[in-house]
Design a protein around this motif. Structure first.
Motif, PDB file in Angstrom:
ATOM      1  N   GLN A   1       6.663  18.143   7.296  1.00  0.00           N
ATOM      2  CA  GLN A   1       7.601  18.677   8.307  1.00  0.00           C
ATOM      3  C   GLN A   1       8.134  20.054   7.888  1.00  0.00           C
ATOM      4  O   GLN A   1       8.455  20.886   8.738  1.00  0.00           O
ATOM      5  N   ALA A   2       8.187  20.271   6.563  1.00  0.00           N
ATOM      6  CA  ALA A   2       8.736  21.544   6.058  1.00  0.00           C
ATOM      7  C   ALA A   2       7.853  22.733   6.428  1.00  0.00           C
ATOM      8  O   ALA A   2       8.289  23.888   6.366  1.00  0.00           O
TER       9      ALA A   2
ATOM     10  N   ILE B   1      16.677  27.583  15.801  1.00  0.00           N
ATOM     11  CA  ILE B   1      15.597  27.433  14.807  1.00  0.00           C
ATOM     12  C   ILE B   1      14.289  27.083  15.533  1.00  0.00           C
ATOM     13  O   ILE B   1      13.217  27.552  15.188  1.00  0.00           O
ATOM     14  N   HIS B   2      14.418  26.272  16.593  1.00  0.00           N
ATOM     15  CA  HIS B   2      13.229  25.821  17.321  1.00  0.00           C
ATOM     16  C   HIS B   2      12.770  26.844  18.376  1.00  0.00           C
ATOM     17  O   HIS B   2      11.812  26.595  19.095  1.00  0.00           O
TER      18      HIS B   2
ATOM     19  N   MET C   1      16.640  19.948  11.383  1.00  0.00           N
ATOM     20  CA  MET C   1      16.985  20.493  12.705  1.00  0.00           C
ATOM     21  C   MET C   1      15.725  20.709  13.538  1.00  0.00           C
ATOM     22  O   MET C   1      15.650  20.334  14.702  1.00  0.00           O
ATOM     23  N   ASP C   2      14.739  21.342  12.922  1.00  0.00           N
ATOM     24  CA  ASP C   2      13.530  21.651  13.673  1.00  0.00           C
ATOM     25  C   ASP C   2      12.793  20.367  14.082  1.00  0.00           C
ATOM     26  O   ASP C   2      12.369  20.218  15.230  1.00  0.00           O
TER      27      ASP C   2
ATOM     28  N   ALA D   1      11.896  18.711  18.362  1.00  0.00           N
ATOM     29  CA  ALA D   1      10.613  18.314  18.938  1.00  0.00           C
ATOM     30  C   ALA D   1      10.546  16.803  19.133  1.00  0.00           C
ATOM     31  O   ALA D   1      10.104  16.322  20.179  1.00  0.00           O
ATOM     32  N   ASN D   2      10.981  16.064  18.120  1.00  0.00           N
ATOM     33  CA  ASN D   2      10.688  14.627  18.105  1.00  0.00           C
ATOM     34  C   ASN D   2      11.773  13.750  18.711  1.00  0.00           C
ATOM     35  O   ASN D   2      11.475  12.726  19.308  1.00  0.00           O
ATOM     36  N   ILE D   3      13.039  14.140  18.540  1.00  0.00           N
ATOM     37  CA  ILE D   3      14.110  13.328  19.120  1.00  0.00           C
ATOM     38  C   ILE D   3      14.378  13.776  20.552  1.00  0.00           C
ATOM     39  O   ILE D   3      14.397  12.975  21.479  1.00  0.00           O
ATOM     40  N   TYR D   4      14.558  15.093  20.721  1.00  0.00           N
ATOM     41  CA  TYR D   4      14.950  15.584  22.055  1.00  0.00           C
ATOM     42  C   TYR D   4      13.751  15.949  22.929  1.00  0.00           C
ATOM     43  O   TYR D   4      13.904  16.136  24.136  1.00  0.00           O
ATOM     44  N   GLY D   5      12.567  16.067  22.325  1.00  0.00           N
ATOM     45  CA  GLY D   5      11.362  16.368  23.095  1.00  0.00           C
ATOM     46  C   GLY D   5      11.421  17.724  23.770  1.00  0.00           C
ATOM     47  O   GLY D   5      11.053  17.863  24.936  1.00  0.00           O
ATOM     48  N   VAL D   6      11.896  18.731  23.040  1.00  0.00           N
ATOM     49  CA  VAL D   6      12.081  20.059  23.626  1.00  0.00           C
ATOM     50  C   VAL D   6      11.092  21.046  22.994  1.00  0.00           C
ATOM     51  O   VAL D   6      10.829  20.984  21.798  1.00  0.00           O
ATOM     52  N   LYS D   7      10.584  21.951  23.818  1.00  0.00           N
ATOM     53  CA  LYS D   7       9.620  22.953  23.335  1.00  0.00           C
ATOM     54  C   LYS D   7      10.299  24.328  23.219  1.00  0.00           C
ATOM     55  O   LYS D   7      11.255  24.615  23.958  1.00  0.00           O
TER      56      LYS D   7
END
Ligand code: COA
Ligand code: AMP
Length: 628
Positions: free
Chosen positions: A21-22, A295-296, A258-259, A263-269
């Motif tokens: 993930q890093a 960050i994302h 955070m990053d 993606a994985n919890i909130y499903g945001v791009k």
């Protein structure tokens, strides 16, 4: 890959899982491994990497050609402002503020307190600190001068960055007099302050103050890489006593968590609009107004207003529609406020929510009535998730981006990667599914969670690690059901949750005990239809005091407002002769809560004098309790 396999892999191979993930983070020097045992009470994440938070939140997006993308949408119904700030503009503004700080001698490791309302400059201040490795500590604007002073004395900031005022419905909150008073009270004095002047309340400046506008004319400076375990920030939160706990967030783990969560919890791009309606003074604001969306590479909404009254209950719907928000996050209490004023959601009409995919709730128990109402009126999935200031991100949730699991209303769902959540009995043994107990997390905690408390390593151990050796004690009680879903029932300490704000009854008791006529007191949290809980005080007067009780009660209410702040929402207090105690002298607060809520079915066996609970019941009737 589904939730289960990812969660299991994160626990069986934390090194492999988190090093993978890093890779989403831009490191100056990549860490050699994930977990590092540095001899402290818990291992530290990515400790030998070199990295900068501001670079990852701002500069890297500009470098990748996304400088024109909107980083921040500031929507302020209280001032009638909507402003879009691109990543390129944000980079320039942050680099100049950082330049000003550096020119005044702020370097990596120095602390900077930020006391600001919900304006983009609050995020810029956080990012400017991160840019030069300074450690920020944001203090919520609803706290009084004495609370700010406590934080100044603990963090020893070299500088304070403040807004001249905040805007609450119907009144301007002048921050500068509160700031000046706090500096007067505190033993530690900052070297200088930077004041962001707002036209709604221009502050009077002193010799130690710089005007934000002049200050940010400085030459921009670059990002300074810091070690992966360098503290990114300190955020004070309520504990059992009046002294708040300075939760430390380490840089590398914070970036990675955070990053991953976006993606994985909130499903945001990247490029999508994410809105957390909270305040930068709380952990939700740190993680999901400022850091994670940036960050994302998303657009974050900075909202200065309330769910109702600014100007009406359409505000949430309008902001979501106007800015094409894809994920919205707030506390259940905010929706309870909307529902109370507009039960049929008439104010939703005409607001196009077609871009909105999911609504997330956290900060307090999500009561099924509210969850079902939101789902009914919006037609969107409503996801509860459970976390704390200490963890900085979800402990248990429903990871929509990874795999949308079935929702069980009333449960925040399942543990996230890295969290081995267990329910323990008093002896520290895991209990069977469906059995209530203390919720604990087997060490190590995942990246992004606290490695210690600021200036208080022993308190870190005594607050979280000593009760159940090998575990982190969350302070929440609850159970895990047969399907592995968590149910959060209550706090095990004297922390209460008022409108999604975490407050210490112990801190309020300390303030009440300071009143000359109060010999002894107790504060409890009682159920409230809007705020979830509200504090209620019981005052035993000093022998010989012969004044009107109502006068003393009013003085006590004012005292808590002046010393802790309006956010404590302390408005209910009553004079009693005695407090119910155990034979060993411990005040039976839980039984008092039950009397107030009309749910006491058994007088505790340890009580010294059961008649006192009846007296409490009589006093409570005067306040209109139990309700209904
Ligand atoms: N600066 C100064 N004062 C503040 C403040 C701030 N930043 N934030 C709140 N206050 C004051 C309020 O004006 C109020 O003062 P009052 O007693 O004079 O009315 C008091 O603190 C309590 O505020 P609040 O908790 O906001 O209650 P409210 O009755 O004004 O509004 C809600 C109730 C439910 C609308 C509101 O609490 C809310 O929107 N909550 C969302 C909670 C949230 O975002 N939590 C973060 C975790 S996700
Ligand atoms: P804070 O540190 O202010 O975020 O408060 C954390 C505490 O709020 C937790 O320990 C819980 O008591 C409570 N809390 C947060 N989220 C939830 C939730 N989804 N359900 C129940 N309680 C919650």
């Amino acid at each position: 890959m589904g939730w289960k396999s990812e969660w299991e892999r994160s626990l069986s191979d934390p090194e492999g899982f988190w090093m993978e993930q890093a890779q989403a983070i831009d490191w100056g020097r990549a860490p050699s491994g994930a977990l590092h045992d540095l001899g402290g009470p818990v291992p530290e994440w990515f400790a030998d990497g070199m990295v900068n938070t501001c670079y990852n939140a701002v500069d890297r997006h500009v470098a990748a050609g996304h400088g024109d993308r909107t980083a921040i949408i500031y929507d302020s119904p209280v001032t009638g402002t909507v402003e879009h700030i691109s990543y390129a503009a944000l980079q320039d503004r942050v680099a100049r503020l950082a330049g000003g700080l550096a020119a005044q001698g702020i370097t990596a490791g120095d602390r900077v307190i930020i006391y600001m309302p919900m304006v983009p400059q609050a995020l810029e201040a956080m990012l400017a600190c991160a840019r030069i490795g300074a450690i920020h500590s944001v203090v919520f604007g609803g706290f009084a001068a004495a609370e700010l002073a406590t934080r100044i004395d603990d963090a020893h900031p070299k500088a304070i960055i403040a807004g001249s005022c905040g805007i609450e419905p119907g009144r301007i909150v002048e921050y500068k007099p509160l700031l000046d008073a706090a500096i007067d009270i505190a033993n530690h004095k900052p070297e200088f302050c930077v004041i962001f002047q707002r036209e709604q309340g221009i502050a009077t400046m002193t010799a130690r103050d710089f005007d934000w506008e002049d200050f940010t004319e400085a030459d921009p400076v670059d990002c300074v890489p810091v070690a992966g375990n360098h503290p990114a920030y300190i955020l004070y939160t309520s504990g059992t006593t009046g002294a708040p706990k300075g939760v430390v967030r380490a840089t590398g783990g914070h970036l990675v968590a955070m990053d991953w969560s976006m993606a994985n919890i909130y499903g945001v791009k990247p490029g999508e609009v994410f809105w957390a309606a909270s305040d930068v003074g709380w952990v939700v604001g740190h993680s999901y107004i400022c850091y994670a969306p940036l960050i994302h590479g998303c657009t974050t909404v900075v909202f200065e207003g309330k769910p109702v009254g600014t100007p009406d209950p359409s505000t949430f719907w309008r902001v979501m529609a106007d800015h094409e928000v894809v994920v919205f996050f707030t506390a259940p209490t905010a929706f309870r406020a909307v529902k109370r004023e507009d039960p049929e959601a008439k104010y939703l009409a005409g607001h196009d929510l077609s871009k909105l995919r999911t609504i997330f709730l956290a900060g307090e128990r999500a009561d099924p009535d509210t969850v079902e109402w939101i789902a009914r009126v919006t037609g969107k999935p409503v996801i509860d998730h459970w976390w704390q200031t200490e963890t900085g991100w979800t402990i248990a949730g429903n990871p929509i981006g990874l795999e949308a699991l079935p929702v069980k209303t009333g449960s925040p769902s399942v543990p996230m990667p890295g969290y081995d959540v267990q329910v323990l009995d008093e002896g520290g043994h895991p209990v069977a599914p469906g059995t209530l107990g203390a919720i604990a997390i087997k060490l190590p905690l995942p990246p992004g969670t606290l490695p210690t408390l600021w200036n208080a390593a022993e308190r870190f151990k005594s607050s979280y690690l000593n009760a159940f050796p090998g575990f982190y004690e969350t302070g929440d009680a609850g159970m895990i059901d047969e399907d592995g879903y968590l149910w959060i029932m209550a706090r095990t300490d004297d922390v209460i949750n008022v409108a999604g704000h975490r407050l210490s009854t112990g801190a309020m008791e300390e303030v009440l005990a300071g009143h000359a006529d109060v010999a002894e007191c107790a504060v409890i949290g009682v159920a409230d239809a809007l705020k979830g809980q509200v504090p209620m005080g019981f005052l035993c007067l000093t022998n010989g005091v012969n004044r009107a009780e109502s006068e003393i009660v009013s003085e006590c209410v004012k005292r808590v407002r002046d010393k802790i702040g309006p956010v404590a929402a302390f408005k209910l207090a009553v004079v009693v002769d005695r407090l119910p105690k155990t034979r060993s002298g411990k005040i039976l607060r839980a039984s008092m809560v039950k009397v107030a809520e009309g749910t006491l079915d058994k007088v505790p066996a340890t009580i010294d004098d059961p008649a006192i609970l009846d007296e409490i019941g009589v006093a409570l009737k005067r306040l209109g309790y139990p309700v209904g």
